[in-house]
Motif scaffolding. Sequence first.
Motif, PDB file in Angstrom:
ATOM      1  N   ILE A  22     -11.613   0.986  -1.153  1.00 31.95           N
ATOM      2  CA  ILE A  22     -10.432   1.744  -0.728  1.00 31.95           C
ATOM      3  C   ILE A  22      -9.160   1.139  -1.301  1.00 31.95           C
ATOM      4  O   ILE A  22      -8.260   1.844  -1.766  1.00 31.95           O
ATOM      5  N   ARG A  24      -8.670  -0.521  -4.062  1.00 31.70           N
ATOM      6  CA  ARG A  24      -8.532  -0.158  -5.483  1.00 31.70           C
ATOM      7  C   ARG A  24      -8.020   1.264  -5.611  1.00 31.70           C
ATOM      8  O   ARG A  24      -7.071   1.533  -6.354  1.00 31.70           O
ATOM      9  N   ALA A  25      -8.597   2.175  -4.846  1.00 35.03           N
ATOM     10  CA  ALA A  25      -8.195   3.590  -4.919  1.00 35.03           C
ATOM     11  C   ALA A  25      -6.737   3.756  -4.485  1.00 35.03           C
ATOM     12  O   ALA A  25      -5.954   4.467  -5.136  1.00 35.03           O
ATOM     13  N   GLY A  29      -3.693   5.043  -6.785  1.00 29.45           N
ATOM     14  CA  GLY A  29      -2.973   6.241  -6.324  1.00 29.45           C
ATOM     15  C   GLY A  29      -1.486   5.995  -6.157  1.00 29.45           C
ATOM     16  O   GLY A  29      -0.659   6.834  -6.554  1.00 29.45           O
ATOM     17  N   THR A 195     -17.947   2.838  -0.449  1.00 27.84           N
ATOM     18  CA  THR A 195     -17.349   1.661  -1.091  1.00 27.84           C
ATOM     19  C   THR A 195     -18.409   0.563  -1.081  1.00 27.84           C
ATOM     20  O   THR A 195     -19.450   0.713  -0.424  1.00 27.84           O
ATOM     21  N   GLU A 222     -14.007  11.671   0.281  1.00 24.12           N
ATOM     22  CA  GLU A 222     -13.776  11.187  -1.092  1.00 24.12           C
ATOM     23  C   GLU A 222     -12.560  10.266  -1.078  1.00 24.12           C
ATOM     24  O   GLU A 222     -11.588  10.559  -0.360  1.00 24.12           O
ATOM     25  N   LEU A 223     -12.562   9.221  -1.858  1.00 23.35           N
ATOM     26  CA  LEU A 223     -11.481   8.226  -1.795  1.00 23.35           C
ATOM     27  C   LEU A 223     -10.102   8.841  -2.028  1.00 23.35           C
ATOM     28  O   LEU A 223      -9.114   8.435  -1.401  1.00 23.35           O
ATOM     29  N   GLU A 224     -10.025   9.869  -2.883  1.00 24.73           N
ATOM     30  CA  GLU A 224      -8.703  10.486  -3.096  1.00 24.73           C
ATOM     31  C   GLU A 224      -8.199  11.154  -1.818  1.00 24.73           C
ATOM     32  O   GLU A 224      -6.991  11.350  -1.635  1.00 24.73           O
ATOM     33  N   VAL A 227      -6.124   8.584  -0.336  1.00 21.53           N
ATOM     34  CA  VAL A 227      -4.929   8.262  -1.126  1.00 21.53           C
ATOM     35  C   VAL A 227      -3.789   9.204  -0.745  1.00 21.53           C
ATOM     36  O   VAL A 227      -2.654   8.767  -0.518  1.00 21.53           O
TER      37      VAL A 227
END
Length: 257
Positions: A22, A24-25, A29, A195, A222-224, A227
Motif C-alpha cells: 500500500i 508504494r502505491a 499516486g 500486498t 484494487e490498490l488504486e 490511492v
Amino acid sequence: MFLPSFQLENKVAVVTGAGRGIGRALAIGLAEAGAQVALLARTEQDIINVAREINSIGAKAYPIVTDVTNRDEVNQSIAKIIETTGTIDILINNAGMNIRSQALDVTDVEWHKIMDTNLKSAFIMSQEVGTFMKKHGTGGKIINISSVAGHVALRTGVVYAATKAAMIQMTKVLALEWGQYGINVNSIGPWYFKTPLTEKLLQDEKYVDDILAVTPLKRIGELEELVGPTVFLASAAGNYITGQTLFVDGGMTIQGF
Ligand SMILES: NC(=O)C1=CN([C@@H]2O[C@H](COP(=O)(O)OP(=O)(O)OC[C@H]3O[C@@H](n4cnc5c(N)ncnc54)[C@H](OP(=O)(O)O)[C@@H]3O)[C@@H](O)[C@H]2O)C=CC1
Ligand SMILES: C[C@H](O)[C@@H]1OC(=O)[C@H](O)[C@@H]1O
C-alpha cells in the motif's frame, strides 16, 4: 468555481512503509498528483526501486532508510527531508505489520513488535512532523492508515486490532489539538488489498470466499482504490475534513445480516 483542486503540485509528502504494498502505491499516486515524495522504510533496495518508478514519471522522490519505530532515526530523516525540500506538507503513516496469533498465544515480544511498528511509529512521526508544521505555520495533512480491524472484530489478531483502533482514536485527538494550526488529521481504514502482507492469505480460495461473503461489493479492492481517497484527503478537496476515518472496504463495515 466550486470544484477544489485534487492536485498536489509543490507539496512535499512523507510516506512510511513506502517500499512495498500500500505504501508504494500511495507514494506513486501522490507523485502522480504532483507531490515530491520522501520514501521511508528499512529495506533500501525497495525504496530505491519505488524512487526510480516515481522518477520515471518525472517526479522527485527521496528514499531514506528509516526504522520508523526509532525516534532518533525518525528525527534524522525528517531533518534530511526539510533540509532537502524546505518543507513537509503531507504525512502518510502507513508502516505496519501483523502477527496473526490467538489472544492466549500472544507473547510480550509480539505485543511490542506490533505496537511499535503500527502505533508508536505513527505517533512519533506525527509528533515530529506536527512540530514542524506548527512552527512553519503553513498547516498540513496527516493521514493514518488504520484498518477495518480497528472498527469491527476480525480473526487476524487482537494486538493488531488494538493498534488500528488506537490509530482511529489518536486521529481524533490529534485533529482536536492541531486543528488550530491548520493541520488536518484523518485515517483511512482499508479492508483486504493484495500486498506482501496479505498475499499468502489471499491465495487461499476458502479464505477469499469468507472475505467476499462479508463484502457487499463482492471483490477484493484494487490498490488504486486506496490511492484516490488518500489523495482526496491530502489535497485541498479535503481541507474541511479532520478527525475522520474513511473506510475503503467494499462495504464490509456496514454488512449486518
Ligand atoms: N494489505 C491489506 O489488506 C491491509 C493493510 N493495512 C495496513 O496498511 C499498511 C500497509 O500494509 P501492507 O502494504 O499490506 O504491508 P506490507 O507488509 O506489504 O508493507 C509494509 C511496509 O512497511 C514497512 N515497514 C515495516 N516495519 C517498518 C519499520 N519499522 N520502519 C519503516 N518501515 C517499516 C515495510 O518495509 P521494511 O520491512 O523494508 O521496513 C513495508 O514497506 C499497514 O499499516 C497495514 O496494517 C490495513 C488493512 C488492510
Ligand atoms: C484487514 C486487516 O487489516 C489485515 O488482514 C490481515 O490478514 C492482515 O494481517 C491485516 O490484519
